[in-house]
Design an enzyme around this catalytic site. Structure first.
Site, PDB file in Angstrom:
ATOM      1  N   GLU A  94      48.401 -14.951  37.900  1.00 19.07           N
ATOM      2  CA  GLU A  94      49.203 -14.093  37.527  1.00 19.07           C
ATOM      3  C   GLU A  94      50.426 -14.847  36.957  1.00 19.07           C
ATOM      4  O   GLU A  94      51.580 -14.781  37.618  1.00 19.07           O
ATOM      5  CB  GLU A  94      49.576 -13.012  38.599  1.00 19.07           C
ATOM      6  CG  GLU A  94      48.143 -12.488  38.946  1.00 19.07           C
ATOM      7  CD  GLU A  94      48.459 -11.092  39.802  1.00 19.07           C
ATOM      8  OE1 GLU A  94      48.019 -10.138  39.251  1.00 19.07           O
ATOM      9  OE2 GLU A  94      49.250 -11.022  40.669  1.00 19.07           O
ATOM     10  N   LYS A 130      49.926  -1.656  45.047  1.00 17.14           N
ATOM     11  CA  LYS A 130      51.640  -1.914  45.268  1.00 17.14           C
ATOM     12  C   LYS A 130      52.064  -0.630  46.159  1.00 17.14           C
ATOM     13  O   LYS A 130      51.103  -0.021  46.968  1.00 17.14           O
ATOM     14  CB  LYS A 130      52.381  -1.883  44.165  1.00 17.14           C
ATOM     15  CG  LYS A 130      51.562  -3.019  42.930  1.00 17.14           C
ATOM     16  CD  LYS A 130      52.514  -3.420  42.045  1.00 17.14           C
ATOM     17  CE  LYS A 130      51.606  -4.350  41.073  1.00 17.14           C
ATOM     18  NZ  LYS A 130      52.854  -5.046  40.003  1.00 17.14           N
ATOM     19  N   ASN A 176      45.369  -3.645  42.895  1.00 17.64           N
ATOM     20  CA  ASN A 176      46.412  -3.626  43.632  1.00 17.64           C
ATOM     21  C   ASN A 176      47.349  -2.480  43.397  1.00 17.64           C
ATOM     22  O   ASN A 176      48.109  -2.339  42.319  1.00 17.64           O
ATOM     23  CB  ASN A 176      47.443  -5.074  43.153  1.00 17.64           C
ATOM     24  CG  ASN A 176      48.655  -5.056  43.895  1.00 17.64           C
ATOM     25  OD1 ASN A 176      48.819  -4.436  44.783  1.00 17.64           O
ATOM     26  ND2 ASN A 176      49.504  -6.305  43.615  1.00 17.64           N
ATOM     27  N   GLY A 211      53.455  -6.499  34.970  1.00 17.49           N
ATOM     28  CA  GLY A 211      54.085  -4.882  34.860  1.00 17.49           C
ATOM     29  C   GLY A 211      55.049  -4.884  34.001  1.00 17.49           C
ATOM     30  O   GLY A 211      55.724  -3.989  33.616  1.00 17.49           O
ATOM     31  N   SER A 226      49.266  -7.224  33.218  1.00 19.87           N
ATOM     32  CA  SER A 226      49.092  -6.266  32.231  1.00 19.87           C
ATOM     33  C   SER A 226      47.781  -5.960  31.556  1.00 19.87           C
ATOM     34  O   SER A 226      47.704  -5.757  30.483  1.00 19.87           O
ATOM     35  CB  SER A 226      50.226  -6.501  31.165  1.00 19.87           C
ATOM     36  OG  SER A 226      51.649  -6.260  31.675  1.00 19.87           O
ATOM     37  N   HIS A 250      51.604 -12.767  46.369  1.00 20.47           N
ATOM     38  CA  HIS A 250      51.998 -12.281  45.045  1.00 20.47           C
ATOM     39  C   HIS A 250      53.216 -12.502  44.876  1.00 20.47           C
ATOM     40  O   HIS A 250      54.067 -12.590  45.736  1.00 20.47           O
ATOM     41  CB  HIS A 250      51.620 -10.558  45.285  1.00 20.47           C
ATOM     42  CG  HIS A 250      51.630  -9.619  44.085  1.00 20.47           C
ATOM     43  ND1 HIS A 250      52.748  -9.451  43.549  1.00 20.47           N
ATOM     44  CD2 HIS A 250      50.566  -9.286  43.605  1.00 20.47           C
ATOM     45  CE1 HIS A 250      52.427  -8.806  42.389  1.00 20.47           C
ATOM     46  NE2 HIS A 250      51.070  -8.782  42.150  1.00 20.47           N
ATOM     47  N   GLU A 275      55.620 -10.626  43.452  1.00 19.92           N
ATOM     48  CA  GLU A 275      56.556  -9.811  44.078  1.00 19.92           C
ATOM     49  C   GLU A 275      56.983 -10.292  45.615  1.00 19.92           C
ATOM     50  O   GLU A 275      58.060  -9.905  46.016  1.00 19.92           O
ATOM     51  CB  GLU A 275      56.194  -8.237  43.952  1.00 19.92           C
ATOM     52  CG  GLU A 275      56.143  -7.870  42.653  1.00 19.92           C
ATOM     53  CD  GLU A 275      55.013  -6.791  42.313  1.00 19.92           C
ATOM     54  OE1 GLU A 275      54.437  -6.229  43.239  1.00 19.92           O
ATOM     55  OE2 GLU A 275      54.887  -6.748  41.044  1.00 19.92           O
TER      56      GLU A 275
HETATM   57  C1  PEP Z   1      49.678  -7.185  39.832  1.00 20.56           C
HETATM   58  O1  PEP Z   1      50.640  -6.534  40.408  1.00 20.56           O
HETATM   59  O2  PEP Z   1      49.007  -7.997  40.490  1.00 20.56           O
HETATM   60  C2  PEP Z   1      49.450  -7.039  38.607  1.00 20.56           C
HETATM   61  C3  PEP Z   1      48.801  -7.530  37.682  1.00 20.56           C
HETATM   62  O3  PEP Z   1      50.240  -5.917  37.859  1.00 20.56           O
HETATM   63  P1  PEP Z   1      50.120  -5.380  36.447  1.00 20.56           P
HETATM   64  O4  PEP Z   1      48.731  -5.080  36.204  1.00 20.56           O
HETATM   65  O5  PEP Z   1      50.709  -3.878  36.479  1.00 20.56           O
HETATM   66  O6  PEP Z   1      50.680  -6.174  35.477  1.00 20.56           O
END
Ligand code: PEP
Length: 254
Positions: A174, A10, A8, A180, A218, A98, A100
């Protein structure tokens, strides 16, 4: 089962940067340095979809998706992007729910439900993202939150053809506190949540426990192998660490 490794990107990368990264991924796939039992997915920003789809076109078991869409084919929806536009750009999957979009952009459970059905009915694959915030976890609401997010989006899909659900649906668990932040969920957290998700996918009117469940939050080259070894982890959704082709490819080889 083939493990799914999804990127992803973003709101990162200009079109030429995205094209370059996609070309590096394609070159690695062509030189067989990605294991054949991996399915790769890339979710770039809208404007980069055509160049990324073009770069990855000939790559087997590799899919391109959009990070968002609006559930109407066309109309007066300023600033929105439709599935026909996304299809025309070469993508066949969409991310929905997601964190976000839920927490920063305010997407509601009902919009997420509408988008999920709409995408599946329009022959798109759906990666539905779910996860609890730290406060929700600390308040002991893990099960309630995951149950609500899954039930509202998926329980109404019982009338869709089984074949569609079998090939076009994935879940990404997630935990919001791990996205992040550099704080990857511990093995026991992941095991608990993934077992719970599989269990919650057995709705009274439809059993979706066969749907792949990815972990996200992460993920890095250094922790990917361990995460992929855990029960009920069918793949990984990666944000930050997927921006460099080499990191993403290392994760795909984990
Ligand atoms: C994500 O945005 O789906 C995600 C898992 O981000 P990160 O790997 O940066 O934590």
């Amino acid at each position: 089962m083939s493990k799914i490794i999804a990127a992803n990107w973003k709101m990162h990368k200009t079109r030429s940067e995205a094209e370059q990264t996609a070309k590096e991924i394609a070159a690695a796939i062509r030189s067989a340095s990605v294991p054949q039992d991996r399915t790769l997915m890339v979710f770039p920003a809208f404007l980069s979809l055509p160049v990324v789809a073009q770069a990855l076109k000939e790559c087997p078991k590799t899919f391109v998706g959009a990070q968002n869409f609006y559930p109407k084919d066309q109309g007066a929806f300023t600033g929105e992007v439709s599935l026909p536009m996304i299809k025309d750009a070469g993508a066949s999957w969409v991310l929905i729910g997601h964190s976000e979009r839920r927490h920063i952009l305010g997407e509601s459970l009902s919009l997420i439900c509408e988008k999920t059905r709409y995408a599946l009915e329009h022959d798109f694959g759906v990666m539905l993202c779910i996860g609890e915030t730290l406060v929700e976890r600390e308040e002991g609401k893990l099960k309630a939150i995951l149950s609500e997010q899954l039930k509202t989006a998926l329980a109404p899909l019982a009338d869709l053809p089984k074949a569609t659900l079998a090939t076009s649906l994935m879940i990404a668990y997630e935990p919001v506190w791990a996205i992040g932040t550099g704080k990857v969920a511990g093995d026991s957290d992941v095991l608990e949540a993934h077992a719970l998700v599989k269990d919650l996918l057995r709705f009274p009117n439809i059993d979706l426990s066969f749907v792949p469940v990815l972990y996200g939050g992460s993920v890095k080259p250094g922790n990917a192998k361990q995460l992929l070894s855990l029960a009920n982890v069918d793949g990984l959704l990666i944000g930050g660490a997927s921006l460099e082709a080499e990191n993403f490819l290392q994760i795909s080889r984990a």
